[in-house]
Design a protein around this motif. Sequence first.
Motif, PDB file in Angstrom:
ATOM      1  N   ARG A   1      51.003  37.618  49.956  1.00  0.00           N
ATOM      2  CA  ARG A   1      50.471  38.650  49.228  1.00  0.00           C
ATOM      3  C   ARG A   1      49.104  38.134  48.948  1.00  0.00           C
ATOM      4  NH1 ARG A   1      51.345  38.300  43.272  1.00  0.00           N
ATOM      5  NH2 ARG A   1      52.596  36.350  42.820  1.00  0.00           N
ATOM      6  N   PHE A   2      48.794  36.853  49.488  1.00  0.00           N
ATOM      7  CA  PHE A   2      47.474  36.164  49.277  1.00  0.00           C
ATOM      8  C   PHE A   2      46.891  36.047  50.769  1.00  0.00           C
ATOM      9  CE2 PHE A   2      49.851  34.902  45.719  1.00  0.00           C
ATOM     10  CZ  PHE A   2      49.114  35.205  44.805  1.00  0.00           C
ATOM     11  N   TYR A   3      45.582  35.895  50.966  1.00  0.00           N
ATOM     12  CA  TYR A   3      45.008  35.787  52.296  1.00  0.00           C
ATOM     13  C   TYR A   3      45.713  34.484  52.606  1.00  0.00           C
ATOM     14  CZ  TYR A   3      42.049  35.398  56.100  1.00  0.00           C
ATOM     15  OH  TYR A   3      41.445  35.228  57.515  1.00  0.00           O
ATOM     16  N   LYS A   4      46.729  34.731  53.693  1.00  0.00           N
ATOM     17  CA  LYS A   4      47.515  33.383  54.226  1.00  0.00           C
ATOM     18  C   LYS A   4      47.879  32.365  53.126  1.00  0.00           C
ATOM     19  CE  LYS A   4      44.646  33.609  58.469  1.00  0.00           C
ATOM     20  NZ  LYS A   4      43.475  33.056  59.324  1.00  0.00           N
ATOM     21  N   SER A   5      49.068  31.735  53.454  1.00  0.00           N
ATOM     22  CA  SER A   5      49.488  30.755  52.595  1.00  0.00           C
ATOM     23  C   SER A   5      50.352  29.757  53.252  1.00  0.00           C
ATOM     24  CB  SER A   5      50.633  31.197  51.355  1.00  0.00           C
ATOM     25  OG  SER A   5      51.589  32.033  52.162  1.00  0.00           O
ATOM     26  N   ILE A   6      50.146  28.440  53.010  1.00  0.00           N
ATOM     27  CA  ILE A   6      50.936  27.389  53.394  1.00  0.00           C
ATOM     28  C   ILE A   6      51.815  26.602  52.415  1.00  0.00           C
ATOM     29  CG2 ILE A   6      50.625  24.942  54.637  1.00  0.00           C
ATOM     30  CD1 ILE A   6      47.955  25.930  55.914  1.00  0.00           C
TER      31      ILE A   6
ATOM     32  N   LEU B   1      42.699  34.207  48.463  1.00  0.00           N
ATOM     33  CA  LEU B   1      42.697  35.171  47.427  1.00  0.00           C
ATOM     34  C   LEU B   1      43.752  36.232  47.483  1.00  0.00           C
ATOM     35  CD1 LEU B   1      38.711  35.769  47.145  1.00  0.00           C
ATOM     36  CD2 LEU B   1      40.321  34.219  45.832  1.00  0.00           C
ATOM     37  N   PRO B   2      43.779  36.869  46.441  1.00  0.00           N
ATOM     38  CA  PRO B   2      44.910  37.951  46.660  1.00  0.00           C
ATOM     39  C   PRO B   2      44.313  39.138  47.608  1.00  0.00           C
ATOM     40  CG  PRO B   2      44.459  37.694  44.027  1.00  0.00           C
ATOM     41  CD  PRO B   2      43.289  36.621  44.949  1.00  0.00           C
ATOM     42  N   ASN B   3      45.576  39.766  48.268  1.00  0.00           N
ATOM     43  CA  ASN B   3      44.905  40.589  49.298  1.00  0.00           C
ATOM     44  C   ASN B   3      44.435  41.882  48.796  1.00  0.00           C
ATOM     45  OD1 ASN B   3      45.917  38.841  51.649  1.00  0.00           O
ATOM     46  ND2 ASN B   3      47.920  39.689  51.577  1.00  0.00           N
ATOM     47  N   ASP B   4      44.435  41.752  47.467  1.00  0.00           N
ATOM     48  CA  ASP B   4      43.969  43.241  46.829  1.00  0.00           C
ATOM     49  C   ASP B   4      42.709  43.003  45.976  1.00  0.00           C
ATOM     50  OD1 ASP B   4      45.103  41.878  44.826  1.00  0.00           O
ATOM     51  OD2 ASP B   4      46.353  43.733  44.203  1.00  0.00           O
TER      52      ASP B   4
ATOM     53  N   TRP C   1      36.250  42.404  44.030  1.00  0.00           N
ATOM     54  CA  TRP C   1      36.367  41.438  42.917  1.00  0.00           C
ATOM     55  C   TRP C   1      36.636  40.360  43.303  1.00  0.00           C
ATOM     56  CZ3 TRP C   1      34.293  43.698  38.786  1.00  0.00           C
ATOM     57  CH2 TRP C   1      34.604  44.919  38.484  1.00  0.00           C
ATOM     58  N   ALA C   2      36.551  39.912  44.687  1.00  0.00           N
ATOM     59  CA  ALA C   2      36.767  38.873  45.022  1.00  0.00           C
ATOM     60  C   ALA C   2      35.787  37.533  44.466  1.00  0.00           C
ATOM     61  CB  ALA C   2      36.590  38.608  46.618  1.00  0.00           C
ATOM     62  N   PHE C   3      34.403  37.784  44.203  1.00  0.00           N
ATOM     63  CA  PHE C   3      33.672  36.835  43.525  1.00  0.00           C
ATOM     64  C   PHE C   3      34.096  36.545  42.217  1.00  0.00           C
ATOM     65  CE2 PHE C   3      32.820  40.942  41.551  1.00  0.00           C
ATOM     66  CZ  PHE C   3      32.303  40.554  40.194  1.00  0.00           C
TER      67      PHE C   3
END
Length: 148
Positions: free
Chosen positions: A69-74, A103-106, A110-112
């Motif tokens: 649900r975030f941009y890729k995760s390890i 960052l959250p996919n949604d 508001w990413a900044f």
Amino acid sequence: MASMLAHAGVDRVLVKKSERRLYLMENGKAIESFEVSLGEHPLGQKYFEGDQRTPEGTYILDWRNPHSRFYKSIHISYPTAPEIRKAEAWGMDPGGDIMIHGLPNDAGKWAFAFKGLDWTDGCIAVSNQAMDVIWHEVPDGTPITIMP
């Protein structure tokens, strides 16, 4: 530091919580670094689920999720057996699902707003651009050390 440097390979990831930095290491030298966001209560060790702290110690980056649900995760191999025993002795769940992620996919426009904030539940968050580099450069099985 420049991204995608020519090198033999990342053999360790180092996170210095007090610096809010993640370093990709090769033979004891930092070859790349990125700004990170941590749990909302970043000081100190993670002891139980819901404390919103990022763990401290040495773990393994053991699997990845391209559909998070975030941009890729390890995934980080927290908790260790001693951390599980300590939490259980207190009647608590140590938690889990601690990840390095973007960052959250949604987040959209508001990413900044996430830059410079500690906003995770205990994970280590980076920009999506940094996550692309980490995803490409860091193989599963790489040790990660998270320092205060």
